[in-house]
Design an enzyme around this catalytic site. Structure first.
Site, PDB file in Angstrom:
ATOM      1  N   PHE A 224     -19.268  -5.158  -3.254  1.00  0.00           N
ATOM      2  CA  PHE A 224     -20.396  -5.847  -2.608  1.00  0.00           C
ATOM      3  C   PHE A 224     -21.686  -5.636  -3.407  1.00  0.00           C
ATOM      4  O   PHE A 224     -22.460  -6.576  -3.609  1.00  0.00           O
ATOM      5  CB  PHE A 224     -20.591  -5.354  -1.169  1.00  0.00           C
TER       6      PHE A 224
ATOM      7  N   ARG B 130     -14.581   0.586   8.558  1.00  0.00           N
ATOM      8  CA  ARG B 130     -14.395   1.784   7.735  1.00  0.00           C
ATOM      9  C   ARG B 130     -15.591   2.697   7.994  1.00  0.00           C
ATOM     10  O   ARG B 130     -16.649   2.251   8.431  1.00  0.00           O
ATOM     11  CB  ARG B 130     -14.357   1.446   6.229  1.00  0.00           C
TER      12      ARG B 130
ATOM     13  N   ARG C 188       0.820  -1.212   0.000  1.00  0.00           N
ATOM     14  CA  ARG C 188       0.000   0.000   0.000  1.00  0.00           C
ATOM     15  C   ARG C 188       0.854   1.262   0.000  1.00  0.00           C
ATOM     16  O   ARG C 188       0.335   2.365  -0.133  1.00  0.00           O
ATOM     17  CB  ARG C 188      -0.915   0.033   1.238  1.00  0.00           C
TER      18      ARG C 188
ATOM     19  N   TYR D 126       0.863   4.209  -2.599  1.00  0.00           N
ATOM     20  CA  TYR D 126      -0.250   5.160  -2.469  1.00  0.00           C
ATOM     21  C   TYR D 126      -0.080   6.006  -1.209  1.00  0.00           C
ATOM     22  O   TYR D 126      -0.092   7.242  -1.269  1.00  0.00           O
ATOM     23  CB  TYR D 126      -1.556   4.375  -2.428  1.00  0.00           C
TER      24      TYR D 126
END
Ligand code: NAD
Ligand code: UDP
Length: 309
Positions: free
Chosen positions: A189, A209, A140, A143
């Protein structure tokens, strides 16, 4: 005003362009179409106040504009990890090019930073004063560290060259015009539930989140650019916090159908919890706060994907 939006054909960028046009501005949209699309801007592309330029922000650009919003950068983990070196170049060189232009024009310049600057946070919820907990060498990092370096550049240009900056840290935002194959959790989803496929929860789904509906975020962008109290950084997001299991179950309930929830491997360095402290935003952005609850925002996003699919 004439306003440049880099990354203007992406998910957030297209909503921002639309809002700026609605407010009576002219908009120059710059994009290399890595994750953005002409379809995102098709509903307002014919507006005479709108111009589209295909360009990559790692190469310098020159326009005569009054303000700049710098959004160009892939935002979903699969997309930004697809070519990590390019991702860092986009964040860092894109920031330098946007700041150089702002310096010459004496134009206000906005940076779309991210809650990822907090990494896998050990302080919860996250205030702007928290310096974060970021792995500098993981998947990650291209980013996270790219965005951290961009923030550094913004504040150095501000201190050294008096460039008029505005920096916001965006927490997970969702809504219509996310790409069907974006790879972020909300669109994954919804698309899986609509297609009757398995809902893929990574890990045990206890990670959290906080999800902000796009319209609330864009209102925050415009208010941030309109105020003179602080250059930022200011957190923008919805403090409602959900586990990924809760999100999966709510999505299934709203879409209906017969998808099953399955568990997949948790990606490395996946933050365990995330929630914005929005005290500063509420103070400096005229009592700004998100208005769209998750269930309503999901319904609108589901309606969008139902039509698209
Ligand atoms: P997105 O992938 O839909 O949009 C990014 C846009 O930038 C796309 O149109 C893409 O084609 C363009 N782009 C990428 N690299 C480019 C380059 N080198 N030159 C020119 N254009 C380029 O993602 P988004 O969700 O709309 O994110 C927009 C910005 O907001 C990004 O900077 C992202 O880091 C930031 N952000 C978004 C979120 C979120 O939850 N949506 C959270 C934190 C930060
Ligand atoms: N996630 C998931 N299933 C998916 C996609 C993502 O469970 O199909 C999880 C992911 O592991 C993370 C959370 O959802 O814990 C948010 O992921 P996303 O990629 O949307 O954003 P970010 O991790 O950058 O906040």
């Amino acid at each position: 005003m004439r306003i440049l939006v880099t990354g203007g054909a992406g998910f957030l960028g297209s909503h921002l362009c639309e809002r700026l046009l609605t407010d009576g501005n002219e908009v120059v949209c710059l994009d290399n179409f890595f994750t953005g699309s002409k379809q995102n801007i098709s509903s307002f592309a014919a507006n005479p106040g709108f111009e589209l330029v295909r360009h990559d922000v790692i190469d310098p650009f020159k326009f005569e504009v009054d303000q700049i919003y710098n959004l160009a950068c892939p935002a979903s983990p699969p997309h930004y990890q697809y070519n990590p070196i390019k991702t860092i170049k986009t964040s860092v060189m894109g920031a330098i090019n946007a700041l150089g232009l702002a310096k010459r024009l004496r134009a206000r310049v906005f940076q779309a930073s991210t809650s990822e600057v907090y990494g896998d946070p050990q302080v919860h919820p996250q205030p702007e004063t928290y310096w974060g907990h970021v792995n500098p060498i993981g998947r990650r990092s291209c980013y996270d560290e790219g965005k951290r370096c961009a923030e550094t550049l913004f504040f150095d240009y501000h201190r050294e060259n008096k460039v008029d900056i505005r920096v916001v840290r965006i927490f997970n935002t969702y809504g219509p015009r996310m790409h069907e194959a974006d790879g972020r959790v909300v669109s994954n989803f919804i698309v899986q539930a609509l297609k009757g496929e398995d809902i893929t929860v990574y890990g045990d789904g206890t990670q959290t989140r906080s999800f902000c509906y796009v319209d609330d975020l864009i209102e925050g962008f415009v208010r941030m650019m309109g105020q003179t109290e602080t250059p930022g950084p200011v957190n923008l997001g919805n403090p409602g916090e959900f586990t990924m299991m809760e999100l999966a179950e709510l999505t299934l309930k709203l879409v209906g159908g017969r998808s099953k929830i399955v568990h997949k491997r948790l990606p490395a360095d996946d933050p365990k919890q995330r929630r914005p402290d929005i005290t500063l935003a509420q103070k400096v952005l005229g009592k700004w706060e998100p208005k769209v609850p998750l269930e309503d925002g999901l319904k609108r996003t589901i309606a969008y994907f139902r039509k698209r699919l």
